[in-house]
Write an enzyme that holds these catalytic residues in place. Structure first.
Site, short mmCIF file in Angstrom:
data_model
loop_
_atom_site.label_atom_id
_atom_site.label_comp_id
_atom_site.label_asym_id
_atom_site.label_seq_id
_atom_site.Cartn_x
_atom_site.Cartn_y
_atom_site.Cartn_z
N LYS A 117 65.40 26.53 47.51
CA LYS A 117 66.71 26.74 48.14
C LYS A 117 67.81 26.90 47.08
O LYS A 117 68.65 27.80 47.16
CB LYS A 117 67.04 25.53 49.04
N ASN A 118 67.80 25.99 46.09
CA ASN A 118 68.90 25.98 45.12
C ASN A 118 68.86 27.15 44.16
O ASN A 118 69.82 27.38 43.42
CB ASN A 118 68.91 24.66 44.35
N CYS A 147 76.77 18.25 51.95
CA CYS A 147 76.33 16.86 52.13
C CYS A 147 77.40 15.90 51.62
O CYS A 147 77.98 16.11 50.55
CB CYS A 147 75.04 16.61 51.36
N ARG A 196 82.56 15.54 45.08
CA ARG A 196 82.16 16.95 44.97
C ARG A 196 83.35 17.89 44.83
O ARG A 196 83.62 18.74 45.68
CB ARG A 196 81.26 17.35 46.15
N ASP A 238 68.35 14.64 43.16
CA ASP A 238 67.82 15.10 44.45
C ASP A 238 66.47 14.46 44.80
O ASP A 238 65.95 14.70 45.90
CB ASP A 238 67.67 16.63 44.45
N ARG A 260 68.21 21.66 56.32
CA ARG A 260 68.95 22.43 55.31
C ARG A 260 68.08 22.71 54.09
O ARG A 260 68.32 23.67 53.36
CB ARG A 260 70.19 21.66 54.87
C1 UD1 Z 1 73.60 21.26 42.69
C2 UD1 Z 1 72.48 21.28 43.71
C3 UD1 Z 1 72.31 19.89 44.32
C4 UD1 Z 1 72.11 18.86 43.22
C5 UD1 Z 1 73.19 18.96 42.16
C6 UD1 Z 1 72.91 18.07 40.96
C7 UD1 Z 1 72.60 23.55 44.53
C8 UD1 Z 1 72.88 24.44 45.67
N1 UD1 Z 1 72.82 22.23 44.75
O1 UD1 Z 1 74.78 20.91 43.39
O2 UD1 Z 1 71.17 19.93 45.18
O3 UD1 Z 1 72.14 17.56 43.78
O4 UD1 Z 1 73.29 20.32 41.68
O5 UD1 Z 1 71.67 18.34 40.42
O6 UD1 Z 1 72.14 23.98 43.50
N2 UD1 Z 1 81.66 18.19 39.75
C9 UD1 Z 1 83.00 18.13 39.49
N3 UD1 Z 1 83.72 19.29 39.52
C10 UD1 Z 1 83.14 20.51 39.80
C11 UD1 Z 1 81.77 20.56 40.06
C12 UD1 Z 1 81.04 19.37 40.03
O7 UD1 Z 1 83.56 17.07 39.24
O8 UD1 Z 1 83.85 21.52 39.81
C13 UD1 Z 1 80.86 16.94 39.76
C14 UD1 Z 1 80.33 16.63 41.17
O9 UD1 Z 1 81.28 15.94 41.93
C15 UD1 Z 1 79.11 15.79 40.85
C16 UD1 Z 1 78.60 16.38 39.54
O10 UD1 Z 1 79.69 17.13 38.99
O11 UD1 Z 1 79.46 14.45 40.65
C17 UD1 Z 1 77.39 17.28 39.69
O12 UD1 Z 1 77.69 18.37 40.52
P1 UD1 Z 1 77.03 19.79 40.35
O13 UD1 Z 1 76.07 19.78 39.20
O14 UD1 Z 1 78.13 20.79 40.34
O15 UD1 Z 1 76.22 19.92 41.68
P2 UD1 Z 1 76.20 21.12 42.70
O16 UD1 Z 1 76.20 22.42 41.97
O17 UD1 Z 1 77.20 20.89 43.76
#
Ligand code: UD1
Length: 422
Positions: A22-23, A116, A121, A305, A397
């Site tokens: 999915k990711n 989620c 986030r 995850d 999902r």
């Molecule tokens: C992706 C995965 C999700 C996984 C996560 C971490 C997808 C679709 N989803 O989510 O399944 O759990 O990676 O491996 O690929 N953060 C910020 N600012 C930002 C972006 C992120 O502060 O602009 C923080 C988030 O709040 C979180 C951390 O960074 O605490 C990790 O987030 P991120 O690696 O961005 O996860 P996702 O891309 O949302």
């Protein structure tokens, strides 16, 4: 509301094929918007998140088709760069379209995304990255409008190796003028998959899988046919399910190199794992051992995850284990539900202290997010008695008909739909 009903206590046995990631599929479907024509993506799982993404692509004017595990998207008819708020709120991954739409149309209008509820986030790293590439960003209430006549390459250092921000910046930079480097980039396998897809469309990107990604912008991308990598989190979930039920399961279509840290932890817990090409066999005949300390961190460390799922195994292990969550601050919601099933877990800030119990008991519990839901399914499979899991739309999902996968392995699990009165 649909529910899953599980009669626990049966060891899983047999073989199943793991579906596509999915990711990886979500950003790749978004990236396809940057080329005009028809892209064909194979090994795409049939998940509600994928349906939301293809729904957004249609709302932008694309034509999409999902047949078996193949999705085709004709992007030639796309005219809009405005993602409807109702679709944005359903899935955080809708923000993956920011980079591609900005690159193709010079403008994108989005809203703060949903997803989620596992932490704050934020999307600041995405927005800062796009701004560094020359985009003007205007935020008003929930609405975000980004504009740029042509993005320009830049040197970008991420404060945290965010998976989504790395991907969004890579996509936008693929069609920017000049060179971009992303330092402290996330190193997840899905980022390598996105690089391979973008390069198959004519992009010039190297370094994905390391912490420095270099992108030489090109003026045009062309459609291609691509196959998504296997889902390492679904594979890891099934490995843990096999172990907690003291089963013997063979997983096909798995990339073991993507699961190194999870395999290491499972072996420390006493689970037997053999790898043969893209096939992994998992068996566990005795009670798992406690694992002193697991810390979730960005890849290649133990994935956040799989944190909820491994906690089920540790709940049944012999001894005291500690799990520290460092990626998402709100990711222990499954603990209350597991406690209802008899687990002994104490949470202190971002650490969980898990004292293994000999058995779990069936209960009615609620999936609070995607991976928490998967953990409850595993707990239900291992528990004595009947477990009913509510709010299973979260599980749908990320797992393509989880009850069918597990039934093939001998589990007694079925989906109950509400009776519709006429
Ligand atoms: C992706 C995965 C999700 C996984 C996560 C971490 C997808 C679709 N989803 O989510 O399944 O759990 O990676 O491996 O690929 N953060 C910020 N600012 C930002 C972006 C992120 O502060 O602009 C923080 C988030 O709040 C979180 C951390 O960074 O605490 C990790 O987030 P991120 O690696 O961005 O996860 P996702 O891309 O949302």
């Amino acid at each position: 509301m649909e529910k899953l009903v599980i009669e626990g206590g049966r060891p899983l046995s047999g073989a199943i094929k793991i579906h596509g990631a999915k990711n990886a599929a979500l950003p790749i479907l978004a990236a396809g918007m940057m080329a005009e024509g028809t892209i064909t993506i194979h090994n795409v799982p049939d998940l509600s998140d994928i349906q939301v993404m293809t729904g957004i692509l249609r709302a932008l004017g694309c034509r999409t088709e999902h047949q078996g595990d193949t999705v085709t998207v004709n992007t030639s008819t796309a005219t809009s760069s405005h993602i409807p708020e109702s679709l944005m709120s359903q899935m955080r991954s809708s923000i993956f379209l920011m980079g591609p739409l900005l690159a193709r149309f010079g403008k994108v209008q989005v809203y703060q995304p949903g997803g989620c509820a596992i932490g704050e986030r934020k999307i600041d790293l995405h927005l800062n990255g796009l701004a560094a590439l020359g985009a003007t960003i205007e935020e008003s209430g929930n609405t975000i409008v980004c504009t740029a006549s042509r993005l320009k390459g830049a040197e970008i250092v991420l404060d945290f190796p965010s998976v989504g921000a790395t991907e969004n910046i890579m996509m936008a930079a693929a069609m920017a003028e000049g060179m971009t480097t992303i330092s402290n980039a996330a190193r997840e396998p899905e980022i390598q998959d996105l690089q391979n897809f973008l390069n198959a469309m004519g992009a010039k990107i190297i370094g994905a899988g390391t912490d420095t990604i270099t992108i030489e912008g090109v003026s045009e991308l062309t459609p291609c046919t691509y196959r998504i990598i296997p889902d390492r989190i679904v594979a890891g979930t099934m490995m843990i399910a096999a172990a907690v039920t003291r089963g013997n399961v063979t997983l096909e279509n798995v990339c073991a190199a993507h699961l190194t840290s999870a395999i290491h932890v499972l072996k420390r817990a006493g689970v037997q794992i053999t790898i043969n090409g893209d096939i992994i066999n998992v068996s566990c005949l005795t009670r798992p051992r406690a694992v002193e300390r697991i810390v979730t961190s960005p890849h290649p460390s133990f994935p956040t995850d799989l944190q909820s799922q491994i906690m089920v195994l540790l709940s049944l292990a012999d001894g005291l284990s500690i799990v520290k969550e460092t990626v998402f601050e709100g990711r222990f919601k499954h603990v209350d539900e597991l406690s209802r099933m008899g687990s002994d877990i104490r949470v202190d800030l971002n650490s969980a202290f898990i004292r293994g119990v000999p058995r779990l008991y069936g209960a009615t519990v609620e999936a609070t997010d995607l991976r928490a839901g998967a953990a409850l399914v595993i707990a239900g499979l291992a528990a004595q008695g009947t477990t009913v899991i509510e709010q299973i739309h979260h599980i749908d999902r990320g797992y393509d008909r989880i009850e069918q996968m597990l039934s093939r392995l001998g589990a007694h699990i079925h989906r109950v739909s509400p009776v519709v009165s006429e």
